[in-house]
Design a protein around this motif. Structure first.
Motif, PDB file in Angstrom:
ATOM      1  N   GLY A   1       8.048   4.904 -10.952  1.00  0.00           N
ATOM      2  CA  GLY A   1       9.042   5.831 -10.424  1.00  0.00           C
ATOM      3  C   GLY A   1       8.504   6.756  -9.361  1.00  0.00           C
ATOM      4  N   GLU A   2       7.296   7.291  -9.571  1.00  0.00           N
ATOM      5  CA  GLU A   2       6.677   8.174  -8.581  1.00  0.00           C
ATOM      6  C   GLU A   2       5.191   8.278  -8.858  1.00  0.00           C
ATOM      7  N   ILE A   3       4.390   8.257  -7.816  1.00  0.00           N
ATOM      8  CA  ILE A   3       2.952   8.517  -7.945  1.00  0.00           C
ATOM      9  C   ILE A   3       2.745  10.006  -7.731  1.00  0.00           C
ATOM     10  N   ARG A   4       2.350  10.706  -8.800  1.00  0.00           N
ATOM     11  CA  ARG A   4       2.265  12.162  -8.749  1.00  0.00           C
ATOM     12  C   ARG A   4       0.846  12.698  -8.836  1.00  0.00           C
ATOM     13  N   ASP A   5      -0.089  11.915  -9.388  1.00  0.00           N
ATOM     14  CA  ASP A   5      -1.425  12.447  -9.622  1.00  0.00           C
ATOM     15  C   ASP A   5      -2.469  11.363  -9.386  1.00  0.00           C
ATOM     16  N   HIS A   6      -3.728  11.773  -9.430  1.00  0.00           N
ATOM     17  CA  HIS A   6      -4.820  10.840  -9.147  1.00  0.00           C
ATOM     18  C   HIS A   6      -4.852   9.689 -10.144  1.00  0.00           C
ATOM     19  N   GLU A   7      -4.649  10.002 -11.421  1.00  0.00           N
ATOM     20  CA  GLU A   7      -4.763   8.958 -12.437  1.00  0.00           C
ATOM     21  C   GLU A   7      -3.717   7.864 -12.225  1.00  0.00           C
ATOM     22  N   THR A   8      -2.475   8.261 -11.945  1.00  0.00           N
ATOM     23  CA  THR A   8      -1.425   7.270 -11.686  1.00  0.00           C
ATOM     24  C   THR A   8      -1.733   6.460 -10.439  1.00  0.00           C
ATOM     25  N   ALA A   9      -2.194   7.143  -9.381  1.00  0.00           N
ATOM     26  CA  ALA A   9      -2.550   6.445  -8.142  1.00  0.00           C
ATOM     27  C   ALA A   9      -3.681   5.445  -8.379  1.00  0.00           C
ATOM     28  N   ALA A  10      -4.679   5.847  -9.152  1.00  0.00           N
ATOM     29  CA  ALA A  10      -5.814   4.958  -9.425  1.00  0.00           C
ATOM     30  C   ALA A  10      -5.372   3.736 -10.218  1.00  0.00           C
ATOM     31  N   HIS A  11      -4.484   3.921 -11.200  1.00  0.00           N
ATOM     32  CA  HIS A  11      -3.994   2.784 -11.983  1.00  0.00           C
ATOM     33  C   HIS A  11      -3.136   1.855 -11.121  1.00  0.00           C
TER      34      HIS A  11
ATOM     35  N   PHE B   1       5.545  -1.463  -6.623  1.00  0.00           N
ATOM     36  CA  PHE B   1       6.437  -0.629  -5.821  1.00  0.00           C
ATOM     37  C   PHE B   1       6.396   0.782  -6.385  1.00  0.00           C
ATOM     38  N   SER B   2       6.398   1.782  -5.509  1.00  0.00           N
ATOM     39  CA  SER B   2       6.450   3.156  -5.996  1.00  0.00           C
ATOM     40  C   SER B   2       6.982   4.075  -4.909  1.00  0.00           C
ATOM     41  N   THR B   3       7.145   5.356  -5.256  1.00  0.00           N
ATOM     42  CA  THR B   3       7.650   6.344  -4.310  1.00  0.00           C
ATOM     43  C   THR B   3       6.680   7.507  -4.202  1.00  0.00           C
ATOM     44  N   LEU B   4       6.744   8.182  -3.065  1.00  0.00           N
ATOM     45  CA  LEU B   4       6.017   9.425  -2.825  1.00  0.00           C
ATOM     46  C   LEU B   4       6.968  10.395  -2.138  1.00  0.00           C
ATOM     47  N   HIS B   5       6.715  11.689  -2.310  1.00  0.00           N
ATOM     48  CA  HIS B   5       7.513  12.690  -1.607  1.00  0.00           C
ATOM     49  C   HIS B   5       6.749  13.141  -0.369  1.00  0.00           C
ATOM     50  N   THR B   6       6.988  12.466   0.741  1.00  0.00           N
ATOM     51  CA  THR B   6       6.423  12.868   2.031  1.00  0.00           C
ATOM     52  C   THR B   6       7.534  12.817   3.073  1.00  0.00           C
ATOM     53  N   ASN B   7       7.296  13.453   4.220  1.00  0.00           N
ATOM     54  CA  ASN B   7       8.342  13.553   5.234  1.00  0.00           C
ATOM     55  C   ASN B   7       8.499  12.304   6.074  1.00  0.00           C
ATOM     56  N   ASP B   8       7.441  11.512   6.200  1.00  0.00           N
ATOM     57  CA  ASP B   8       7.565  10.255   6.935  1.00  0.00           C
ATOM     58  C   ASP B   8       6.635   9.220   6.332  1.00  0.00           C
ATOM     59  N   ALA B   9       6.689   8.001   6.850  1.00  0.00           N
ATOM     60  CA  ALA B   9       5.935   6.898   6.264  1.00  0.00           C
ATOM     61  C   ALA B   9       4.433   7.075   6.439  1.00  0.00           C
ATOM     62  N   ILE B  10       3.997   7.535   7.611  1.00  0.00           N
ATOM     63  CA  ILE B  10       2.573   7.667   7.892  1.00  0.00           C
ATOM     64  C   ILE B  10       1.911   8.672   6.954  1.00  0.00           C
ATOM     65  N   LEU B  11       2.615   9.751   6.639  1.00  0.00           N
ATOM     66  CA  LEU B  11       2.043  10.796   5.788  1.00  0.00           C
ATOM     67  C   LEU B  11       1.795  10.329   4.362  1.00  0.00           C
ATOM     68  N   ALA B  12       2.347   9.164   3.987  1.00  0.00           N
ATOM     69  CA  ALA B  12       2.056   8.611   2.662  1.00  0.00           C
ATOM     70  C   ALA B  12       0.565   8.322   2.523  1.00  0.00           C
ATOM     71  N   ILE B  13      -0.067   7.913   3.610  1.00  0.00           N
ATOM     72  CA  ILE B  13      -1.506   7.634   3.569  1.00  0.00           C
ATOM     73  C   ILE B  13      -2.289   8.918   3.324  1.00  0.00           C
ATOM     74  N   ASP B  14      -1.894  10.001   4.020  1.00  0.00           N
ATOM     75  CA  ASP B  14      -2.534  11.295   3.778  1.00  0.00           C
ATOM     76  C   ASP B  14      -2.342  11.746   2.340  1.00  0.00           C
ATOM     77  N   ARG B  15      -1.158  11.502   1.806  1.00  0.00           N
ATOM     78  CA  ARG B  15      -0.874  11.916   0.433  1.00  0.00           C
ATOM     79  C   ARG B  15      -1.766  11.163  -0.560  1.00  0.00           C
ATOM     80  N   LEU B  16      -1.978   9.873  -0.339  1.00  0.00           N
ATOM     81  CA  LEU B  16      -2.869   9.109  -1.216  1.00  0.00           C
ATOM     82  C   LEU B  16      -4.297   9.628  -1.127  1.00  0.00           C
ATOM     83  N   ARG B  17      -4.728  10.021   0.071  1.00  0.00           N
ATOM     84  CA  ARG B  17      -6.058  10.623   0.217  1.00  0.00           C
ATOM     85  C   ARG B  17      -6.128  11.933  -0.559  1.00  0.00           C
ATOM     86  N   ASP B  18      -5.068  12.755  -0.457  1.00  0.00           N
ATOM     87  CA  ASP B  18      -5.042  14.030  -1.171  1.00  0.00           C
ATOM     88  C   ASP B  18      -5.122  13.831  -2.678  1.00  0.00           C
TER      89      ASP B  18
END
Length: 301
Positions: free
Chosen positions: A127-137, A149-166
């Motif tokens: 449903g949503e990747i919210r934390d490091h543990e979920t992202a790692a799994h 398949f998953s969702t992130l709360h970012t303003n555009d598609a490119i910022l999803a990569i920054d969010r995964l780094r964060d």
């Protein structure tokens, strides 16, 4: 009809929001939700991939659930084991194995992901990747042959990569597992019964950042209001999209820790249409109005 109710106490009583989920709307043909020809081809390539991660981004109410459910329904067959992890389950569907998150008894995104790989899923929707543990799994699932398949709360598609780094993922892990990212919004569609054309004001469009010249002539559309649309001028909604696959060039840039503006520039050179460009195209085509484009893409800002 599924109804999700949220209530909070406010100064003069209680405030309630009811979210109405119509199964005939949330499960749609993937080609009918507003993709351009290029974007539909890219998204279908994600759906056919044997493994990897696909991220859909956008604020609450931007149509992410409809996109993901519609994609899962299209690929669902008796031979494909589809498992979803949701908070809560948005819409029950007999072809999916749906698990609801229940934090009070330690049933979270990460704890479920630790266990469902033993269920031999082919496709996993988080449903949503919210934390490091979920992202790692999620990365681990993608690396072991699953399509995620998953969702992130970012303003555009490119910022999803920054969010995964964060969230603590290493750039090389993102580059090796991410198939692509997509951002989306919803715009109201002009009522087809009372739709009328008019001459767009070039100065207004140019000041708002649209690619026009003062000497151009642009025909725009709006609804005048009728019984069919209850006087609003609108009927139905349509998605606008920004989608890109991780090409070999983008993979190298992400693995090297490239800046988001560099990634965006290369993605656009490779054919990515931004949210603003897709909205402009739908406005020129008479699908939506200038007011809706300005509202959703924040062109003035």
């Amino acid at each position: 009809m599924e109804i999700r109710v949220s209530t909070v106490p406010v100064s003069f009583g209680e405030k309630m929001v009811m979210r109405l989920l119509d199964p005939t709307m949330i499960f749609q043909e993937i080609g009918q939700i507003g993709f351009s020809e290029r974007d539909l081809k890219v998204f279908k390539s994600f759906m056919r991939a044997p493994n990897g991660i696909v991220l859909v981004t956008g604020p609450t109410g931007s149509g992410k659930s409809t996109t993901l459910y519609s994609a899962l329904k299209e690929i669902a067959t008796p031979d494909i084991n589809i498992t979803t992890v949701e908070d809560p389950v948005e819409m029950v569907h007999e072809e999916f194995n749906q698990i609801a998150v229940q934090p009070l008894i330690d049933i979270t995104f990460s704890t479920i992901l630790r266990n469902i790989l033993r269920q031999d899923p082919d496709v996993i929707m988080i449903g949503e990747i919210r934390d490091h543990e979920t992202a790692a799994h999620a990365v681990q699932a993608a690396m072991t042959g699953h399509l995620v398949f998953s969702t992130l709360h970012t303003n555009d598609a490119i910022l999803a990569i920054d969010r995964l780094r964060d969230l603590g993922l290493q750039p090389f892990m993102i580059a090796s597992t991410l198939l692509g990212c997509m951002a989306q919004r919803l715009v109201k569609k002009i009522c087809p019964v009372c739709r009328k054309s008019y001459q767009g004001d070039m100065a207004t469009l140019a000041a708002a950042g649209f690619p026009v010249q003062a000497r151009d002539e642009i025909i725009l559309y709006r609804g005048e209001g009728c019984r069919e649309c209850r006087g609003t001028g609108y009927k139905g909604r349509c998605g606008i999209f920004e989608i890109f696959p991780l090409s070999p060039g983008l993979q190298k840039m992400v693995a090297a820790g490239g800046h988001s503006h560099e990634i965006r520039e290369l993605a656009r050179k490779e054919g990515m249409t931004t949210l603003r460009q897709d909205a402009w195209s739908k406005m020129i085509s008479g699908i939506t109005t200038l007011d809706e484009v300005l509202r959703v893409t924040n062109v003035n800002g």
